[in-house]
Design a protein around this motif. Structure first.
Motif, PDB file in Angstrom:
ATOM      1  N   ALA A 197       1.174   7.957  -3.783  1.00 41.35           N
ATOM      2  CA  ALA A 197       2.162   6.857  -4.360  1.00 41.35           C
ATOM      3  C   ALA A 197       3.246   6.574  -2.214  1.00 41.35           C
ATOM      4  N   SER A 198       1.558   6.714  -2.078  1.00 41.48           N
ATOM      5  CA  SER A 198       2.374   6.472  -0.567  1.00 41.48           C
ATOM      6  C   SER A 198       1.966   4.115  -0.147  1.00 41.48           C
ATOM      7  N   LEU A 199       1.721   3.890  -1.163  1.00 44.33           N
ATOM      8  CA  LEU A 199       1.459   2.455  -0.511  1.00 44.33           C
ATOM      9  C   LEU A 199       2.328   1.057  -2.074  1.00 44.33           C
ATOM     10  N   SER A 200       2.506  -0.104  -0.994  1.00 47.46           N
ATOM     11  CA  SER A 200       3.096  -1.138  -1.666  1.00 47.46           C
ATOM     12  C   SER A 200       2.446  -2.200  -1.584  1.00 47.46           C
ATOM     13  N   ALA A 201       1.120  -2.363  -1.711  1.00 50.57           N
ATOM     14  CA  ALA A 201       0.203  -3.361  -2.528  1.00 50.57           C
ATOM     15  C   ALA A 201      -0.801  -3.048  -2.095  1.00 50.57           C
ATOM     16  N   ILE A 202      -1.811  -3.331  -3.224  1.00 46.60           N
ATOM     17  CA  ILE A 202      -3.568  -3.414  -2.907  1.00 46.60           C
ATOM     18  C   ILE A 202      -4.165  -4.634  -2.860  1.00 46.60           C
ATOM     19  N   ILE A 203      -4.315  -5.558  -2.428  1.00 48.76           N
ATOM     20  CA  ILE A 203      -5.134  -7.375  -2.323  1.00 48.76           C
ATOM     21  C   ILE A 203      -6.430  -6.435  -2.279  1.00 48.76           C
TER      22      ILE A 203
ATOM     23  N   PRO B 152       5.576   4.044  -7.233  1.00 48.80           N
ATOM     24  CA  PRO B 152       6.046   3.436  -8.464  1.00 48.80           C
ATOM     25  C   PRO B 152       7.134   2.043  -8.265  1.00 48.80           C
ATOM     26  N   GLY B 153       6.655   1.417  -8.488  1.00 54.29           N
ATOM     27  CA  GLY B 153       6.730   0.052  -8.972  1.00 54.29           C
ATOM     28  C   GLY B 153       5.871  -1.113  -7.099  1.00 54.29           C
ATOM     29  N   GLY B 154       4.926  -0.034  -6.989  1.00 50.25           N
ATOM     30  CA  GLY B 154       3.646  -0.544  -5.826  1.00 50.25           C
ATOM     31  C   GLY B 154       3.140  -1.757  -6.876  1.00 50.25           C
ATOM     32  N   ILE B 155       2.370  -3.365  -5.799  1.00 49.98           N
ATOM     33  CA  ILE B 155       2.081  -4.295  -6.356  1.00 49.98           C
ATOM     34  C   ILE B 155       0.010  -4.154  -6.442  1.00 49.98           C
ATOM     35  N   LEU B 156      -0.513  -4.318  -7.540  1.00 50.19           N
ATOM     36  CA  LEU B 156      -1.380  -4.917  -7.214  1.00 50.19           C
ATOM     37  C   LEU B 156      -2.585  -6.032  -7.417  1.00 50.19           C
TER      38      LEU B 156
END
Length: 268
Positions: free
Chosen positions: A145-151, A168-172
């Motif tokens: 639960a540490s990342l805001s986004a993964i590309i 939670p709420g982070g995007i892929l």
């Protein structure tokens, strides 16, 4: 941000690298990256792209042929990135860092991850403001639960692991080849050419936000066409006469066709 790939404890930064509470140490290379891919997780001596593939990709991308893709993904990231301070973004399968550099802004923490040590070494030398690590998409070296986004542009990964690392709420944001991507290259290689099969990805614990297509033509020099083919999985199946045909052509026209998808991690 990093966790130990051996015991999954948090890693603490030191002058020469990182250490966890169980005294597992990972040195920072002179180029600035850290290798967080233990030998028992490598699967082969040198996984990922070779130095020759990295060089071909860097030359091709530096010519700007895929800049429309980079710009589109950057716009999508700007639109959907959740508000956090600071947002933390990981480029999974980052290669030599061409795309990763486009996610960088002054208020962001950006990380690049790839299994290829050669790719990460090249990326770290060119983009010292970004934190790069050798690691696997199946075992991300980041706290839960540490990342805001993964590309994820073409990179293999595991959905459960992506969800674990995203907040939670982070995007892929994913990029995959659409039906007609590099169709003309396939026509050179295969007698019976098939459109690329577009498989719907099912990601448990994510909600679907967006799908968009990016399709545009390319007119390439012989050198650029050869470099592009070398970047693709088609290279392993390409006959010598095809390489010769590309090397001798004045120009080669082909299509790009990408599918860009955005997912959001749910709280459930």
């Amino acid at each position: 941000m990093y966790i130990c790939p051996l015991c999954h404890s948090p890693l603490t930064a030191e002058l020469q690298g990182y250490v966890c509470e169980n005294s597992h140490r990972f040195d920072r290379a002179k180029e600035g990256y850290v290798n967080l891919l233990p030998v028992q997780h490598k699967g082969s001596k040198d996984p990922g792209d070779s130095p020759e593939m990295i060089q071909a990709r860097r030359q091709f991308l530096d010519e700007g042929h895929y800049q429309p893709l980079r710009d589109h993904v950057a716009d999508v990231l700007d639109e959907y990135l959740p508000v956090s301070s600071p947002p933390t973004i990981v480029d999974l399968g980052c290669g030599e860092g061409y795309y990763t550099s486009a996610w960088m802004k002054s208020d962001r923490e950006v990380y690049g991850v790839d299994v290829s040590k050669f790719a990460i070494k090249s990326a770290a030398k060119r983009y010292p403001q970004i934190q790069f690590s050798v690691a696997s998409g199946y075992r991300l070296p980041f706290a839960s639960a540490s990342l805001s986004a993964i590309i994820r542009i073409y990179a293999p990964s595991k959905g459960d692991e992506l969800r674990r690392a995203l907040c939670p709420g982070g995007i892929l944001v994913t990029v995959t080849p659409a039906a007609r991507h590099l169709y003309q290259f396939k026509s050179l290689i295969y007698q019976d050419v098939q459109l690329h099969e577009e498989k719907e990805e099912a990601l448990e614990g994510f909600e679907y936000l967006l799908e968009k297509r990016l399709h545009y033509p390319l007119t390439l020099s012989a050198s650029s066409a050869t470099q592009l083919l070398q970047m693709t999985p088609f290279a392993w199946r390409t006959r010598e006469e095809v390489w010769q045909t590309l090397a001798q052509c004045e120009s080669f026209s082909c299509e790009t066709d990408f599918k860009i998808t955005v997912w959001r991690r749910t709280d459930e």
